[in-house]
Write an enzyme that holds these catalytic residues in place. Sequence first.
Site, PDB file in Angstrom:
ATOM      1  N   CYS A 380       4.041   0.619  -6.351  1.00 30.76           N
ATOM      2  CA  CYS A 380       2.666   0.241  -6.024  1.00 30.76           C
ATOM      3  C   CYS A 380       1.886   1.459  -5.516  1.00 30.76           C
ATOM      4  CB  CYS A 380       2.654  -0.929  -5.055  1.00 30.76           C
ATOM      5  SG  CYS A 380       1.173  -1.927  -5.225  1.00 30.76           S
ATOM      6  N   HIS A 519       6.105  -4.879  -7.673  1.00 28.73           N
ATOM      7  CA  HIS A 519       7.160  -4.797  -6.654  1.00 28.73           C
ATOM      8  C   HIS A 519       8.492  -5.324  -7.196  1.00 28.73           C
ATOM      9  CE1 HIS A 519       4.650  -3.589  -3.243  1.00 28.73           C
ATOM     10  NE2 HIS A 519       3.694  -4.262  -3.863  1.00 28.73           N
ATOM     11  N   GLU A 521      11.376  -4.823  -6.141  1.00 27.90           N
ATOM     12  CA  GLU A 521      12.329  -5.158  -5.068  1.00 27.90           C
ATOM     13  C   GLU A 521      12.352  -6.654  -4.759  1.00 27.90           C
ATOM     14  OE1 GLU A 521       9.470  -3.571  -4.699  1.00 27.90           O
ATOM     15  OE2 GLU A 521       8.461  -4.051  -2.804  1.00 27.90           O
TER      16      GLU A 521
HETATM   17  N1  GLN Z   1      -3.228  -0.163  -1.316  1.00 25.43           N
HETATM   18  C1  GLN Z   1      -2.923  -0.217  -2.711  1.00 25.43           C
HETATM   19  C2  GLN Z   1      -3.735  -1.268  -3.436  1.00 25.43           C
HETATM   20  O1  GLN Z   1      -4.256  -2.170  -2.842  1.00 25.43           O
HETATM   21  C3  GLN Z   1      -1.455  -0.431  -2.951  1.00 25.43           C
HETATM   22  C4  GLN Z   1      -0.965  -1.742  -2.476  1.00 25.43           C
HETATM   23  C5  GLN Z   1       0.529  -1.804  -2.362  1.00 25.43           C
HETATM   24  O2  GLN Z   1       1.182  -0.773  -2.350  1.00 25.43           O
HETATM   25  N2  GLN Z   1       1.090  -2.994  -2.265  1.00 25.43           N
HETATM   26  O3  GLN Z   1      -3.847  -1.211  -4.637  1.00 25.43           O
END
Ligand code: GLN
Length: 547
Positions: A380, A519, A521
């Site tokens: 992310c 994600h 994970e």
């Molecule tokens: N802050 C970033 C976004 O909103 C990444 C979010 C995250 O890593 N879950 O896109």
Amino acid sequence: MARYVFITGGVVSSLGKGLASAALGALLQARGFSVRLRKLDPYLNVDPGTMSPFEHGEVFVTDDGAETDLDLGHYERFTGVAARNTDSVSSGRIYSNVLEKERRGDYLGKTIQVIPHVTNEIKDFLAVGEDEVDFMLCEIGGTVGDIEGLPFFEAIRQFSQDKPRGQCIFMHLTLLPYVTASGELKTKPTQHSVKELRSIGIAPDVLVCRSEHPIPEKEREKIALFCNVRKDAVIAAPDLKSIYEAPLAYHREGLDQAVLDAFAISPAPRPDMRRWEDVMDRLENAEGTVRVAIVGKYTQLEDAYKSIAEALTHGGMANRVRVKAEWIDAEIFEREDPSPSLQGFHAILVPGGFGERGTEGKIKAAQFAREKKVPYLGICLGMQMAVVEAARNMAGLKDAGSEEFDHEAGKKRFTPVVYHLKEWVQGNHTVARKVDDDKGGTMRLGAYTAMLDPGSKVAEIYGSATIEERHRHRYEVDNKYREKLEGCGLKFSGMSPDGRLPEIVEIEDHPWFIGVQFHPELKSKPFAPHPLFADFVRAAKEVSRLV
Ligand code: GLN
């Protein structure tokens, strides 16, 4: 209709109620039953989405896009059953539903009260999907006696009365403190806790007692007598080396048998514990250790990256190695050269996060991994920062950055290679978001499909051309930089089905450099390690042999 097990806690918090619930789920599955686990949280936040990871640990996201408590992660890791939006609820959500109904006039002018209106709302929540499984395990957050928890305790009491006899049981977790001076386990706090529970009309059928020492027969008899529980339903919960020992340990202590007895299920189906024996064999008979640096922001509280820590452990199991994850605060790299700290690690992981603090450090960590050819997994924000790094240092866009940080600073400083997404496609409809929308629940959330480029590293790792992974973010890598970045060697190897949103990037000329917008994970299990984590650890293991 499902049988219900209500799991409550007493004496102190953090006794491992979530783990006990998850382990019971796994044990009932091992006996051939289908299960679903649920969490009821007494706090007033509508969901944990806006709670600080420092305070509350990670936000666990379900396929259907709910932002939930991290206990749902445990549930999934132990049972493999994908949690849903309807498996987690807080007082805040319950009250907000009740108030919404009141405003709509659904209660026809009645006075709205905790009993029956709030308790009915809770009971409706408990009943969702009751025809789908053999057992529904519902954990109540907090401890008995908490003011906020009372409506939940009252609701489960009523619920068990509404159902036919024998359909619901109560399992209560307590602590048996050990007093060194007298060398004794003390049962009094447990007695008091059960007294508290009985004073609100709930008599536990099974008592799970956490203790650092085995429970002597005499103490077990005393607990049974004073707490009005059968002796063989007093279950010892010893401290464990690994959480994954819980199913086998609880089975040895007779938890599943006690639960089946309480429901009068006889003869009890024989348990098949092979899945958990294999998991423990892999954990205990690992050869060697690989060191993974996690360069993140919420490093003080390990629970903030709970699923990542677990997924790395699973990746280790897949390769029969131990993974030693070490947390490094990304901000340090904003002041000093990352090389001395990162040298000696076999792989680097940059996890997700929000806000600008620490991001320049994450960019440096990505640069180090790329240049030194150390395996890198960016998740992310960790992917977004790897793209910013590539844009700055490979494609020559010196002021590349993310719109997230300009948005915060209120001025434009960066060329936004990562931008604020306002409209996207989910399944076959379009989702739109306004800039000033509420903070809660406005991200791209839940499972989305990605199409993998044939011939890419990720397609090989997944062994599939399409994948489904869970998202939680507002910002996206801008596809208009694709050609430029691909020209420099950063391939966009996974895209949304409409081809607009980059989901995965990878560097071809690198042993293992992958960034994912989702994600992974969240979907890893000890008995089914996520392919990305399994292969990331395999790459780290290879490096560990070289150094
Ligand atoms: N802050 C970033 C976004 O909103 C990444 C979010 C995250 O890593 N879950 O896109």
